[in-house]
Design a protein around this motif. Sequence first.
Motif, PDB file in Angstrom:
ATOM      1  N   LEU A 165      38.590 -36.975 -41.375  1.00  0.00           N
ATOM      2  CA  LEU A 165      40.012 -36.652 -41.384  1.00  0.00           C
ATOM      3  C   LEU A 165      40.604 -36.852 -39.992  1.00  0.00           C
ATOM      4  O   LEU A 165      41.713 -37.392 -39.852  1.00  0.00           O
ATOM      5  N   LEU A 166      39.867 -36.443 -38.966  1.00  0.00           N
ATOM      6  CA  LEU A 166      40.340 -36.638 -37.595  1.00  0.00           C
ATOM      7  C   LEU A 166      40.427 -38.119 -37.253  1.00  0.00           C
ATOM      8  O   LEU A 166      41.412 -38.575 -36.655  1.00  0.00           O
ATOM      9  N   PHE A 167      39.421 -38.871 -37.658  1.00  0.00           N
ATOM     10  CA  PHE A 167      39.394 -40.310 -37.406  1.00  0.00           C
ATOM     11  C   PHE A 167      40.600 -40.985 -38.065  1.00  0.00           C
ATOM     12  O   PHE A 167      41.321 -41.777 -37.448  1.00  0.00           O
ATOM     13  N   ALA A 168      40.836 -40.670 -39.335  1.00  0.00           N
ATOM     14  CA  ALA A 168      41.945 -41.269 -40.070  1.00  0.00           C
ATOM     15  C   ALA A 168      43.295 -40.823 -39.519  1.00  0.00           C
ATOM     16  O   ALA A 168      44.286 -41.553 -39.623  1.00  0.00           O
ATOM     17  N   SER A 169      43.340 -39.628 -38.941  1.00  0.00           N
ATOM     18  CA  SER A 169      44.592 -39.107 -38.398  1.00  0.00           C
ATOM     19  C   SER A 169      44.944 -39.764 -37.071  1.00  0.00           C
ATOM     20  O   SER A 169      46.109 -40.066 -36.802  1.00  0.00           O
ATOM     21  N   VAL A 170      43.934 -39.998 -36.228  1.00  0.00           N
ATOM     22  CA  VAL A 170      44.172 -40.546 -34.893  1.00  0.00           C
ATOM     23  C   VAL A 170      44.375 -42.057 -34.937  1.00  0.00           C
ATOM     24  O   VAL A 170      45.264 -42.595 -34.265  1.00  0.00           O
ATOM     25  N   ASN A 171      43.574 -42.764 -35.728  1.00  0.00           N
ATOM     26  CA  ASN A 171      43.667 -44.225 -35.788  1.00  0.00           C
ATOM     27  C   ASN A 171      43.398 -44.682 -37.218  1.00  0.00           C
ATOM     28  O   ASN A 171      42.273 -45.021 -37.579  1.00  0.00           O
ATOM     29  N   GLU A 172      44.451 -44.691 -38.026  1.00  0.00           N
ATOM     30  CA  GLU A 172      44.294 -45.004 -39.448  1.00  0.00           C
ATOM     31  C   GLU A 172      43.803 -46.433 -39.674  1.00  0.00           C
ATOM     32  O   GLU A 172      42.974 -46.679 -40.546  1.00  0.00           O
ATOM     33  N   ARG A 173      44.296 -47.374 -38.891  1.00  0.00           N
ATOM     34  CA  ARG A 173      43.916 -48.777 -39.102  1.00  0.00           C
ATOM     35  C   ARG A 173      42.427 -48.991 -38.861  1.00  0.00           C
ATOM     36  O   ARG A 173      41.746 -49.649 -39.661  1.00  0.00           O
ATOM     37  N   VAL A 174      41.917 -48.455 -37.769  1.00  0.00           N
ATOM     38  CA  VAL A 174      40.489 -48.595 -37.479  1.00  0.00           C
ATOM     39  C   VAL A 174      39.667 -47.850 -38.525  1.00  0.00           C
ATOM     40  O   VAL A 174      38.606 -48.318 -38.954  1.00  0.00           O
ATOM     41  N   ALA A 175      40.149 -46.688 -38.959  1.00  0.00           N
ATOM     42  CA  ALA A 175      39.433 -45.924 -39.984  1.00  0.00           C
ATOM     43  C   ALA A 175      39.299 -46.725 -41.272  1.00  0.00           C
ATOM     44  O   ALA A 175      38.243 -46.710 -41.929  1.00  0.00           O
ATOM     45  N   ARG A 176      40.358 -47.453 -41.639  1.00  0.00           N
ATOM     46  CA  ARG A 176      40.279 -48.291 -42.838  1.00  0.00           C
ATOM     47  C   ARG A 176      39.233 -49.382 -42.678  1.00  0.00           C
ATOM     48  O   ARG A 176      38.474 -49.679 -43.617  1.00  0.00           O
ATOM     49  N   SER A 177      39.191 -49.985 -41.485  1.00  0.00           N
ATOM     50  CA  SER A 177      38.217 -51.042 -41.245  1.00  0.00           C
ATOM     51  C   SER A 177      36.781 -50.525 -41.284  1.00  0.00           C
ATOM     52  O   SER A 177      35.858 -51.279 -41.577  1.00  0.00           O
ATOM     53  N   ARG A 178      36.622 -49.240 -41.011  1.00  0.00           N
ATOM     54  CA  ARG A 178      35.289 -48.621 -41.067  1.00  0.00           C
ATOM     55  C   ARG A 178      35.003 -48.045 -42.463  1.00  0.00           C
ATOM     56  O   ARG A 178      34.036 -47.315 -42.649  1.00  0.00           O
ATOM     57  N   ARG A 179      35.886 -48.358 -43.415  1.00  0.00           N
ATOM     58  CA  ARG A 179      35.735 -47.930 -44.808  1.00  0.00           C
ATOM     59  C   ARG A 179      35.805 -46.417 -44.980  1.00  0.00           C
ATOM     60  O   ARG A 179      35.165 -45.838 -45.864  1.00  0.00           O
ATOM     61  N   VAL A 180      36.595 -45.773 -44.147  1.00  0.00           N
ATOM     62  CA  VAL A 180      36.884 -44.356 -44.339  1.00  0.00           C
ATOM     63  C   VAL A 180      37.910 -44.248 -45.475  1.00  0.00           C
ATOM     64  O   VAL A 180      38.891 -44.992 -45.495  1.00  0.00           O
ATOM     65  N   PRO A 181      37.703 -43.373 -46.455  1.00  0.00           N
ATOM     66  CA  PRO A 181      38.636 -43.245 -47.585  1.00  0.00           C
ATOM     67  C   PRO A 181      39.965 -42.629 -47.149  1.00  0.00           C
ATOM     68  O   PRO A 181      40.266 -41.467 -47.450  1.00  0.00           O
ATOM     69  N   VAL A 182      40.772 -43.427 -46.461  1.00  0.00           N
ATOM     70  CA  VAL A 182      41.997 -42.930 -45.844  1.00  0.00           C
ATOM     71  C   VAL A 182      42.959 -42.364 -46.872  1.00  0.00           C
ATOM     72  O   VAL A 182      43.538 -41.290 -46.679  1.00  0.00           O
ATOM     73  N   ARG A 183      43.165 -43.087 -47.987  1.00  0.00           N
ATOM     74  CA  ARG A 183      44.151 -42.633 -48.977  1.00  0.00           C
ATOM     75  C   ARG A 183      43.714 -41.333 -49.641  1.00  0.00           C
ATOM     76  O   ARG A 183      44.515 -40.422 -49.831  1.00  0.00           O
ATOM     77  N   ALA A 184      42.428 -41.237 -49.975  1.00  0.00           N
ATOM     78  CA  ALA A 184      41.921 -40.007 -50.594  1.00  0.00           C
ATOM     79  C   ALA A 184      42.049 -38.836 -49.630  1.00  0.00           C
ATOM     80  O   ALA A 184      42.427 -37.722 -50.026  1.00  0.00           O
TER      81      ALA A 184
END
Length: 282
Positions: A165-184
């Motif tokens: 959640l912290l990763f997706a909050s700070v840098n959403e674009r990079v989190a998506r590239s790392r396959r973090v479930p950003v939308r969920a």
Amino acid sequence: MESIFVCLEFQTDWWQVMTSSFMRNALIGGTLVAIAAGVIGYFVVVRGTAFAAHALAHIGLPGATGAVLLGLPVTLGLAVFCVGGAIVIGALGRRAGDREVATGTVLAFAVGLGLYFSSQATRSSSTMTNVLFGNLLAISPQELIVFAAFLVGVVAVVCAVFRPLLFASVNERVARSRRVPVRALSVLFMVLLGLVVTMSVQVVGTLLLFALVVTPAATAIMLTPRPGRAIALALVLNLLSVWAGLVVATMFSLPPSFCIVTIACTIWLVVRLTGRSRQVQL
């Protein structure tokens, strides 16, 4: 100006009032809400969802007035609409621009619905006042149980998804590239925010909610760049605002919401004028 301060009369029996049962409920309820708001408030600021937090408070308005019409608990109505609105905003607002549009649209419909429900029942007028400005002194033991359950759920989920959640909050674009479930994670976060807003509305109301959910967290971020420390500091500032606000309100017979918000905003202003903003560190 003088007439304003003349009304501030010190209450000599303030300690007796502080030790009464309804004040004890207010202290416990305020503490539960302060902890929940401190935990979630950090992510609200970092994710840039302050408008969504403010909007969810107003989205809960038709839930509260509708609950009065149906003879149901106000907390239940608030929770259904706040969480429901949070799910819609989280699902439709994939990007920042889309989220703003979705938030504004849901907010407009909810406020209109709330006004309609309010016009259908005379009892809802007092409910609307409590929702707009909060009524911490009216928290019941049953609501304390609900608040405690909400708090346990919020803290447990945040602890479970803290890093992604912290990763997706700070840098959403990079989190998506790392396959973090950003939308969920976005939908999940909005649901948690909806629960916290449900609690906070009954403490400071929709019009003043920003000062409890957002302001202490923003203050903490200005003081430290580390997420763990910022969350802990936001929690402490929330507790300080609620506890000191209740004491001051009792000593001078003032609305608790006003005192709580004034203390939180004053701390923010002092830090803002004397400190420097920090960059969030993962």
